[in-house]
Design an enzyme around this catalytic site. Structure first.
Site, PDB file in Angstrom:
ATOM      1  N   ARG A  93      -6.761  12.000  -4.852  1.00 35.07           N
ATOM      2  CA  ARG A  93      -8.038  11.230  -4.444  1.00 35.07           C
ATOM      3  C   ARG A  93      -9.477  12.191  -4.454  1.00 35.07           C
ATOM      4  NH1 ARG A  93     -11.887   8.854  -3.801  1.00 35.07           N
ATOM      5  NH2 ARG A  93     -12.610   7.354  -2.092  1.00 35.07           N
ATOM      6  N   TYR A 144     -15.247 -11.469  -0.052  1.00 36.16           N
ATOM      7  CA  TYR A 144     -15.916 -10.118  -0.306  1.00 36.16           C
ATOM      8  C   TYR A 144     -17.181 -10.340  -1.017  1.00 36.16           C
ATOM      9  CZ  TYR A 144     -11.973  -7.346   1.554  1.00 36.16           C
ATOM     10  OH  TYR A 144     -11.026  -6.651   2.213  1.00 36.16           O
ATOM     11  N   ASP A 192      -6.975  -2.231  -7.597  1.00 38.10           N
ATOM     12  CA  ASP A 192      -7.722  -2.867  -6.344  1.00 38.10           C
ATOM     13  C   ASP A 192      -7.983  -4.122  -6.609  1.00 38.10           C
ATOM     14  OD1 ASP A 192      -8.436  -1.976  -3.514  1.00 38.10           O
ATOM     15  OD2 ASP A 192      -9.901  -3.466  -3.981  1.00 38.10           O
ATOM     16  N   ARG A 209       0.737  -1.338   0.004  1.00 34.08           N
ATOM     17  CA  ARG A 209      -0.089  -0.099   0.124  1.00 34.08           C
ATOM     18  C   ARG A 209       0.830   1.376   0.083  1.00 34.08           C
ATOM     19  NH1 ARG A 209      -5.713  -0.394   1.597  1.00 34.08           N
ATOM     20  NH2 ARG A 209      -6.221  -2.318   1.092  1.00 34.08           N
TER      21      ARG A 209
HETATM   22  O1  CP3 Z   1       0.427   0.888  -3.529  1.00 34.46           O
HETATM   23  C1  CP3 Z   1      -0.646   0.178  -3.356  1.00 34.46           C
HETATM   24  O2  CP3 Z   1      -0.385  -0.921  -2.985  1.00 34.46           O
HETATM   25  C2  CP3 Z   1      -1.683   0.529  -4.079  1.00 34.46           C
HETATM   26  C3  CP3 Z   1      -2.592  -0.633  -4.863  1.00 34.46           C
HETATM   27  C4  CP3 Z   1      -3.506  -1.141  -3.879  1.00 34.46           C
HETATM   28  C5  CP3 Z   1      -4.753  -0.770  -3.444  1.00 34.46           C
HETATM   29  N1  CP3 Z   1      -5.457  -1.912  -2.679  1.00 34.46           N
HETATM   30  C6  CP3 Z   1      -5.289   0.406  -3.392  1.00 34.46           C
HETATM   31  C7  CP3 Z   1      -6.442   0.930  -2.330  1.00 34.46           C
HETATM   32  C8  CP3 Z   1      -3.439  -2.722  -3.501  1.00 34.46           C
HETATM   33  C9  CP3 Z   1      -2.373  -3.456  -3.861  1.00 34.46           C
HETATM   34  C10 CP3 Z   1      -4.578  -2.899  -2.836  1.00 34.46           C
HETATM   35  C11 CP3 Z   1      -4.893  -4.400  -2.556  1.00 34.46           C
HETATM   36  C12 CP3 Z   1      -6.056  -4.554  -1.630  1.00 34.46           C
HETATM   37  N2  CP3 Z   1      -7.432  -4.116  -1.541  1.00 34.46           N
HETATM   38  C13 CP3 Z   1      -6.128  -5.471  -0.393  1.00 34.46           C
HETATM   39  C14 CP3 Z   1      -5.148  -6.547  -0.203  1.00 34.46           C
HETATM   40  C15 CP3 Z   1      -4.280  -6.086   0.625  1.00 34.46           C
HETATM   41  C16 CP3 Z   1      -4.480  -5.908   1.980  1.00 34.46           C
HETATM   42  O3  CP3 Z   1      -4.335  -4.854   2.631  1.00 34.46           O
HETATM   43  O4  CP3 Z   1      -4.398  -6.915   2.571  1.00 34.46           O
HETATM   44  C17 CP3 Z   1      -7.448  -5.494   0.009  1.00 34.46           C
HETATM   45  C18 CP3 Z   1      -7.910  -6.467   0.915  1.00 34.46           C
HETATM   46  C19 CP3 Z   1      -8.138  -4.710  -0.635  1.00 34.46           C
HETATM   47  C20 CP3 Z   1      -9.470  -4.287  -0.669  1.00 34.46           C
HETATM   48  C21 CP3 Z   1      -9.922  -2.911  -0.099  1.00 34.46           C
HETATM   49  N3  CP3 Z   1      -9.635  -1.767  -0.935  1.00 34.46           N
HETATM   50  C22 CP3 Z   1     -10.648  -2.488   1.097  1.00 34.46           C
HETATM   51  C23 CP3 Z   1     -10.938  -3.404   2.066  1.00 34.46           C
HETATM   52  C24 CP3 Z   1     -10.360  -1.081   0.719  1.00 34.46           C
HETATM   53  C25 CP3 Z   1     -10.861   0.166   2.026  1.00 34.46           C
HETATM   54  C26 CP3 Z   1     -10.484  -0.027   3.223  1.00 34.46           C
HETATM   55  C27 CP3 Z   1      -9.689   1.145   3.533  1.00 34.46           C
HETATM   56  O5  CP3 Z   1      -8.519   0.852   3.842  1.00 34.46           O
HETATM   57  O6  CP3 Z   1     -10.285   2.063   3.415  1.00 34.46           O
HETATM   58  C28 CP3 Z   1      -9.805  -0.728  -0.379  1.00 34.46           C
HETATM   59  C29 CP3 Z   1      -9.521   0.885  -0.903  1.00 34.46           C
HETATM   60  C30 CP3 Z   1      -8.197   1.091  -1.435  1.00 34.46           C
HETATM   61  N4  CP3 Z   1      -7.602   0.522  -2.155  1.00 34.46           N
HETATM   62  C31 CP3 Z   1      -7.483   2.143  -0.652  1.00 34.46           C
HETATM   63  C32 CP3 Z   1      -6.540   2.099  -1.716  1.00 34.46           C
HETATM   64  C33 CP3 Z   1      -5.351   3.187  -1.792  1.00 34.46           C
HETATM   65  C34 CP3 Z   1      -8.282   3.296  -0.180  1.00 34.46           C
HETATM   66  C35 CP3 Z   1      -9.512   3.904  -0.726  1.00 34.46           C
HETATM   67  C36 CP3 Z   1      -9.460   5.537  -0.835  1.00 34.46           C
HETATM   68  O7  CP3 Z   1      -8.469   6.242  -1.169  1.00 34.46           O
HETATM   69  O8  CP3 Z   1     -10.667   6.042  -0.485  1.00 34.46           O
END
Ligand code: CP3
Length: 346
Positions: free
Chosen positions: A39, A152, A76, A26
């Site tokens: 964003r 999910y 994502d 992340r």
């Molecule tokens: O640099 C990077 O790694 C960015 C790329 C990336 C994102 N999500 C961007 C993101 C990657 C590799 C992921 C993977 C991801 N997404 C996982 C596996 C990694 C882990 O943490 O176990 C999972 C479970 C998800 C599903 C997901 N995406 C959730 C549950 C959420 C919301 C929860 C939260 O943290 O708010 C996301 C949103 C998300 N994906 C964000 C980002 C930067 C935040 C969204 C925002 O900016 O509003």
């Protein structure tokens, strides 16, 4: 090729490095003010993921700030359920919400057939980023594990216990397996297209590994990760691409991940490093596993924790420095700089 960056691929090929290559899960995300600025232009997070020029810019942000040794596609894991027509959106403060989750076995039959072309925006991001990125910095592509995507898709949102998912697999095991097969094939097609579009390394995120008992884990998750890795290593286009599996706290023995088709095991925060080295014995490289919470501590604690990890892996063939899970939005970007300097000055 700069020495550090060549080292990332070398480490994935189980070669010991004086300074471990470094990236963090992340790494492009809400802890960065430049991320929050971009964003703020999008209401729905997935709309941002569907805009390749913006995703490319987001990939570059942490590379420019910290000179990490690898970049990761900005996207994502929930793009696949979205392409299956399950209606994924992200609600502020609530995480992902599915308008069309898998609630009963018939929903799997009625689901849209996966068409890898529907994720063209991700391949576009890979192409644009590969062109923009210094050619010496490897680009990581990724997918969720079939199990994590199923969890999910059935639950329809994030959840503490995923009770709907657990009862679905208990009440409809055959249908669950059918769904996991579909997801495995989709992940393979998706990752293959990412590789064709320029990604150099693949990471599979099994973020909900921890929900299952040991026997359930082997049956509903690991078996499908193995099938996916097998497909990748059997295909002429994908067979040369190194693979990383990151699983959050799976209840099985670590030795289950000692797989011929796997290049690197991504250690969750709680993994005991000595135990991991003893189990993997250099058959896989290891990645991880600084507790992201350490980044809330003062600089001295961060530096000591980094030193400890680096000295633990000093003699291990192929170590990549990373966190034990994704960085959280509450981290001060200056603390990440402390971590980066500590890894490189060690
Ligand atoms: O640099 C990077 O790694 C960015 C790329 C990336 C994102 N999500 C961007 C993101 C990657 C590799 C992921 C993977 C991801 N997404 C996982 C596996 C990694 C882990 O943490 O176990 C999972 C479970 C998800 C599903 C997901 N995406 C959730 C549950 C959420 C919301 C929860 C939260 O943290 O708010 C996301 C949103 C998300 N994906 C964000 C980002 C930067 C935040 C969204 C925002 O900016 O509003």
């Amino acid at each position: 090729m700069s020495e550090l960056n060549r080292n990332f691929i070398a480490a994935l090929n189980r070669k010991s490095q004086k300074i471990p290559p470094l990236w963090i899960m992340r790494q492009a995300g809400r802890y960065l003010p430049e991320y929050r600025k971009v964003r703020s232009n999008f209401k729905n997070f997935l709309d941002m993921c569907k805009t390749p020029e913006v995703c490319c810019e987001l990939v570059m942000q942490p590379i420019e700030r910290y000179d990490f040794d690898a970049a990761i596609i900005f996207s994502d894991i929930l793009t696949i359920p979205d392409a299956l027509g399950l209606g994924v959106s992200f609600v502020e403060g609530k995480g992902p919400i599915f308008s069309n989750p898998i609630q009963k076995p018939e929903d799997i039959i009625d689901m849209r057939t996966f068409n890898a072309d529907n994720l063209d925006y991700v391949y576009k991001t890979a192409e644009l980023t590969r062109r923009e990125l210094d050619k010496n910095i490897p680009l990581i592509g990724f997918a969720g594990s079939p199990w994590t995507l199923a969890a999910y898709s059935i639950e329809g949102s994030s959840s503490k216990n995923f009770d709907l998912t657990k009862s679905f697999i208990e009440n409809h095991p055959d249908d669950a397996h059918k769904f996991l097969e579909i997801l495995t094939d989709a992940c393979f097609e998706y990752l293959k297209r990412q590789i064709i579009s320029g990604v150099d390394v693949i990471q599979i995120f099994d973020s909900w590994a921890n929900l299952l008992s040991e026997s359930q884990y082997l049956e509903y998750s690991l078996d499908y990760i193995k099938k996916l890795l097998k497909k990748l290593s059997a295909d002429t286009i994908t067979s040369q691409t190194p693979t990383i599996v990151f699983a959050r706290d799976p209840k099985c023995d670590l030795a289950e991940f000692k797989l011929d088709d796997l290049s690197c095991y991504g250690m969750f925060t709680s993994v005991n490093r000595t135990h991991a080295m003893n189990i993997f014995e250099g058959s896989q490289s290891l990645q991880g596993n600084l507790d992201p919470k350490i980044l809330l501590e003062d600089n001295k604690v961060i530096k000591e924790s980094v030193s400890k990890i680096i000295s633990d892996f000093a003699d291990y063939p192929g170590f990549i420095f990373n966190l034990g899970h994704g960085i959280t939005p509450d981290i001060d970007p200056d603390k990440v700089k402390v971590l980066v300097d500590a890894v490189r000055e060690n």
